[in-house]
Design a protein around this motif. Sequence first.
Motif, PDB file in Angstrom:
ATOM      1  N   LEU A 167      68.506 103.074  23.953  1.00 40.64           N
ATOM      2  CA  LEU A 167      67.093 102.733  23.780  1.00 40.64           C
ATOM      3  C   LEU A 167      66.882 101.224  23.988  1.00 40.64           C
ATOM      4  O   LEU A 167      65.926 100.800  24.656  1.00 40.64           O
ATOM      5  N   LEU A 168      67.796 100.396  23.442  1.00 42.15           N
ATOM      6  CA  LEU A 168      67.678  98.942  23.620  1.00 42.15           C
ATOM      7  C   LEU A 168      67.843  98.551  25.086  1.00 42.15           C
ATOM      8  O   LEU A 168      67.125  97.687  25.594  1.00 42.15           O
ATOM      9  N   HIS A 169      68.777  99.189  25.780  1.00 40.41           N
ATOM     10  CA  HIS A 169      68.981  98.893  27.198  1.00 40.41           C
ATOM     11  C   HIS A 169      67.748  99.295  28.012  1.00 40.41           C
ATOM     12  O   HIS A 169      67.373  98.599  28.978  1.00 40.41           O
ATOM     13  N   THR A 170      67.122 100.391  27.637  1.00 41.22           N
ATOM     14  CA  THR A 170      65.904 100.814  28.338  1.00 41.22           C
ATOM     15  C   THR A 170      64.788  99.794  28.155  1.00 41.22           C
ATOM     16  O   THR A 170      64.075  99.448  29.095  1.00 41.22           O
ATOM     17  N   LEU A 171      64.638  99.294  26.926  1.00 43.60           N
ATOM     18  CA  LEU A 171      63.632  98.268  26.671  1.00 43.60           C
ATOM     19  C   LEU A 171      63.936  96.983  27.454  1.00 43.60           C
ATOM     20  O   LEU A 171      63.039  96.345  28.006  1.00 43.60           O
ATOM     21  N   ALA A 172      65.204  96.608  27.522  1.00 39.92           N
ATOM     22  CA  ALA A 172      65.579  95.400  28.269  1.00 39.92           C
ATOM     23  C   ALA A 172      65.250  95.556  29.746  1.00 39.92           C
ATOM     24  O   ALA A 172      64.744  94.629  30.382  1.00 39.92           O
ATOM     25  N   SER A 174      62.954  97.349  31.044  1.00 44.74           N
ATOM     26  CA  SER A 174      61.512  97.493  31.289  1.00 44.74           C
ATOM     27  C   SER A 174      60.722  96.258  30.891  1.00 44.74           C
ATOM     28  O   SER A 174      59.496  96.312  30.814  1.00 44.74           O
ATOM     29  N   GLY A 175      61.396  95.147  30.614  1.00 47.12           N
ATOM     30  CA  GLY A 175      60.690  93.902  30.341  1.00 47.12           C
ATOM     31  C   GLY A 175      60.694  93.477  28.892  1.00 47.12           C
ATOM     32  O   GLY A 175      60.168  92.406  28.564  1.00 47.12           O
ATOM     33  N   GLY A 176      61.249  94.274  27.993  1.00 46.07           N
ATOM     34  CA  GLY A 176      61.367  93.862  26.599  1.00 46.07           C
ATOM     35  C   GLY A 176      60.277  94.384  25.691  1.00 46.07           C
ATOM     36  O   GLY A 176      60.371  94.227  24.464  1.00 46.07           O
ATOM     37  N   PHE A 177      59.211  95.000  26.249  1.00 45.72           N
ATOM     38  CA  PHE A 177      58.137  95.568  25.428  1.00 45.72           C
ATOM     39  C   PHE A 177      58.098  97.077  25.630  1.00 45.72           C
ATOM     40  O   PHE A 177      58.428  97.581  26.719  1.00 45.72           O
ATOM     41  N   GLY A 178      57.689  97.798  24.596  1.00 41.69           N
ATOM     42  CA  GLY A 178      57.577  99.245  24.707  1.00 41.69           C
ATOM     43  C   GLY A 178      56.469  99.784  23.824  1.00 41.69           C
ATOM     44  O   GLY A 178      56.171  99.228  22.765  1.00 41.69           O
ATOM     45  N   LEU A 179      55.837 100.869  24.285  1.00 39.03           N
ATOM     46  CA  LEU A 179      54.801 101.552  23.516  1.00 39.03           C
ATOM     47  C   LEU A 179      55.409 102.774  22.848  1.00 39.03           C
ATOM     48  O   LEU A 179      56.159 103.529  23.478  1.00 39.03           O
ATOM     49  N   THR A 180      55.089 102.966  21.562  1.00 37.35           N
ATOM     50  CA  THR A 180      55.671 104.073  20.811  1.00 37.35           C
ATOM     51  C   THR A 180      54.762 104.454  19.645  1.00 37.35           C
ATOM     52  O   THR A 180      54.012 103.616  19.137  1.00 37.35           O
ATOM     53  N   ARG A 181      54.849 105.690  19.215  1.00 29.88           N
ATOM     54  CA  ARG A 181      54.103 106.137  18.037  1.00 29.88           C
ATOM     55  C   ARG A 181      54.841 105.798  16.751  1.00 29.88           C
ATOM     56  O   ARG A 181      54.297 105.974  15.659  1.00 29.88           O
ATOM     57  N   ASP A 182      56.071 105.311  16.877  1.00 34.08           N
ATOM     58  CA  ASP A 182      56.897 105.055  15.699  1.00 34.08           C
ATOM     59  C   ASP A 182      56.898 103.602  15.276  1.00 34.08           C
ATOM     60  O   ASP A 182      57.753 103.177  14.484  1.00 34.08           O
ATOM     61  N   ALA A 183      55.950 102.799  15.787  1.00 31.09           N
ATOM     62  CA  ALA A 183      55.947 101.380  15.428  1.00 31.09           C
ATOM     63  C   ALA A 183      55.165 101.103  14.156  1.00 31.09           C
ATOM     64  O   ALA A 183      55.263 100.011  13.588  1.00 31.09           O
ATOM     65  N   ALA A 184      54.379 102.067  13.689  1.00 34.93           N
ATOM     66  CA  ALA A 184      53.562 101.845  12.498  1.00 34.93           C
ATOM     67  C   ALA A 184      54.452 101.702  11.257  1.00 34.93           C
ATOM     68  O   ALA A 184      55.548 102.276  11.191  1.00 34.93           O
ATOM     69  N   PRO A 185      54.008 100.945  10.255  1.00 37.61           N
ATOM     70  CA  PRO A 185      54.821 100.759   9.027  1.00 37.61           C
ATOM     71  C   PRO A 185      55.140 102.057   8.303  1.00 37.61           C
ATOM     72  O   PRO A 185      56.167 102.149   7.614  1.00 37.61           O
ATOM     73  N   ASP A 206      52.453  95.486  17.192  1.00 36.97           N
ATOM     74  CA  ASP A 206      51.356  96.138  16.486  1.00 36.97           C
ATOM     75  C   ASP A 206      51.796  97.562  16.191  1.00 36.97           C
ATOM     76  O   ASP A 206      52.969  97.906  16.347  1.00 36.97           O
ATOM     77  N   GLU A 207      50.870  98.401  15.776  1.00 35.63           N
ATOM     78  CA  GLU A 207      51.247  99.748  15.337  1.00 35.63           C
ATOM     79  C   GLU A 207      51.696 100.637  16.482  1.00 35.63           C
ATOM     80  O   GLU A 207      52.213 101.729  16.258  1.00 35.63           O
ATOM     81  N   GLN A 208      51.519 100.188  17.715  1.00 38.04           N
ATOM     82  CA  GLN A 208      51.916 101.008  18.861  1.00 38.04           C
ATOM     83  C   GLN A 208      52.854 100.267  19.823  1.00 38.04           C
ATOM     84  O   GLN A 208      53.231 100.813  20.855  1.00 38.04           O
ATOM     85  N   THR A 209      53.237  99.043  19.485  1.00 31.87           N
ATOM     86  CA  THR A 209      54.021  98.233  20.419  1.00 31.87           C
ATOM     87  C   THR A 209      55.195  97.585  19.701  1.00 31.87           C
ATOM     88  O   THR A 209      55.055  97.069  18.597  1.00 31.87           O
ATOM     89  N   VAL A 210      56.352  97.613  20.339  1.00 32.97           N
ATOM     90  CA  VAL A 210      57.532  96.932  19.819  1.00 32.97           C
ATOM     91  C   VAL A 210      58.056  95.962  20.882  1.00 32.97           C
ATOM     92  O   VAL A 210      57.800  96.120  22.071  1.00 32.97           O
ATOM     93  N   ARG A 211      58.767  94.970  20.400  1.00 27.86           N
ATOM     94  CA  ARG A 211      59.327  93.949  21.297  1.00 27.86           C
ATOM     95  C   ARG A 211      60.808  93.794  21.016  1.00 27.86           C
ATOM     96  O   ARG A 211      61.241  93.808  19.859  1.00 27.86           O
ATOM     97  N   LEU A 212      61.587  93.655  22.094  1.00 19.58           N
ATOM     98  CA  LEU A 212      63.016  93.421  21.967  1.00 19.58           C
ATOM     99  C   LEU A 212      63.237  91.915  21.820  1.00 19.58           C
ATOM    100  O   LEU A 212      62.956  91.153  22.736  1.00 19.58           O
TER     101      LEU A 212
END
Length: 733
Positions: A167-172, A174-185, A206-212
């Motif tokens: 998953l980390l390699h995929t984010l790397a 794709s530019g380091g950012f990813g959209l997901t439903r699992d980013a919410a607290p 934010d609640e839908q975005t994560v950053r590597l």
Amino acid sequence: MKKDSPIPTLKGWLDTQSDDQLSTILRNRPDTVLPLPPNLASLAARLQLRASAIRAVLKLNALELGVLEAVANLGGELHPVTAPEVVEYLHVALAEDLPAQDTIGAALATLKNFALVYGDDQLMIAQETMPALPVHWRLLPEVSDRGQSEEQVRESVDKLSDRHRKLLHTLAASGGFGLTRDAAPDADPSRPIPQLLASGLLARVDEQTVRLPAMVRRVIEGREQLPAQVRPIPRTAAPGSNDGGIAAGLEVVRHMRLLIDALSHVPAPTLKVGALGVRVVTRLSKELDLDETELARLLSLGMASGLIRKGVPDPLPMDDDGGDYVAPTPLADEWMEYDLAHQLGTLMSGWWKQTYAPWLVGRADDKDKPIHVLSKTSIIDSLPDARAKILSSLSRVLVDNLHADLAFHYPLAASRMNPDTITQLVQEAQWIGAYSQGVTAAGQALIDGENPTEVIKAPAPVENFIVQGDFTIMVPGPLTPAMQKTMDSIASLESPGLASVYRLSEKSIRHALDLGLTTPEILEFLKEHSMTDLPQSVGYLLSDIARKHGTLRGGPALSYIRSDDPALLHSAVEAGADVALRQIAPTVAIAQAPLLQVITVLRAAGFQPVAEDGEGASLNISPSPARVPAASPPPVVPALDESRVQAAVKAIRRENSASQGTVSTQPTLSVLQAAVRGQRTVTLGFVDKQGVAVHRVVKPLTVNAGQVDAVDEATGAVHRFMLHRITEVIVDN
């Protein structure tokens, strides 16, 4: 800003900027001006093209790139951030190296002036800005959200399962950012994304975005952290030694004159690929008494200055093989007549734009083949830009701090510079006289875009020297071109410089006699210009050599060779088989070849024949200097001057606010005729030949026969519009 979106847009921000700010942006981004953007939306689109963004980021220094990076790391590509947040981020990232807050503010202002960052209180990064940077580019030290060290991050990454690591390699990738439903607290903590967030290996945007985080990305990709140079290097450079620079440069001028003379008599044949072969380079190196490295520099400089060129020379060499040659151009004849300052200035200007890298000669290219002098594989198109940046840095710092200064002022360009290229360009600057214990006045003129000839204070040529009994000639300064040519013919240089030392020898005097000079002419030259009486030893040397030289005499009667020594003539006939030399008398032989060819063959065999006229006087039968036509000068690209910038801003404003003008309800023809009479500017709405509706700001000149001739306010060009295609006329209020 769109009313239905909280995210500010570049077009909306541009709409709020003053004309002065728009002018600044256009000056910094000139590629977006031509052709003229029809409105602010078009300008915003051009500013966000990746090709334009690449040109812009190359102009930024390390601090400006660091601030841009901080905005990006805070999520400025996706949502607005504030200036205090940027300062706080830099405070954590740079710690003790943090620049002053007003310096950071100035860097942010620069980013806005380039339209790479936009917004007032809320800052965002323009699209395609970060992708314009090199892949994996990072300047700032990483900031760990959890305060983790690099070692701790490595330990956490090593403990990851294959699923999490993938998953980390995929984010790397794709530019380091990813959209997901699992980013919410409140996301399911058993899912991979919440687990990575909890471990600090991912950061929530934010609640839908994560950053590597950058540190995590670097660790999983196995890259090392480069040190940041976000502070300028203190100025330590002092002005260079102009005398030292001129001395070095005039030596290059002298060598260039010798090269032009050599190629005038014997053009250098090229290989099929257009380069010079090893044999040709070796011959020229020996003839000019230069090592092959300096000869490669000289040939490259001659090409860049337009003094020599590849092509078909006129006249052709006697042994022409049908290929191209390297020979002087007609510009070389003009250059030879210039004064020393003008000659050196011309060479410096040529060096400033030179793309040949002579230091690559002899190395292997991409196909593992050796690189030849003047080959296409020795061309590096980025050399002029690198040369300008290096010399600019040397005007601020000493050579020891050159790399650090380049890293601050030109970080992106410096990251691509080969250290060997930097070293070689510094050596070239010393060789040509642009750098001597510092940047010289001529070097500074090159940096400032001025003609170096204007500031070169070359010493006045001298016409006298001192001839000594040990056959040395002490010259207290540069000689006049005519005297220099004679001196190079009769003596060899022992000690170069503004004050030089030459030496007379049997070899040098024979060379002069071969060129057609006589012993009396050499003696007269030495006596006329010597500041002291000519030593007897010099006269004896000349007389002794003259007795041995010219015992073979040749005439142009297609052709003959004569000598008072029958045995010598017989030996010459045996050596002249290639030109069908035949002895017809004890002291006379004839040949079925031109005299020049006969003499060339005999000299190659070790004899010293000279040509004579019908009365026995020596002749100089050297052919006319070979010349290759000069290259056509490159087209001059007009600079984006201030008048065009102002015209562009004015036209964009008119088009953007066309609705605020007065749309006439009168017939179009009447309005246009009135605009001609009143010399008014109008905005024409019309349909072009492709059926596209277009608006253009013009000043009508004539209205006649269903046609309108008008001047475009932005370009000054006159356009013709068909009356039936005009849809509206907006009169400027």
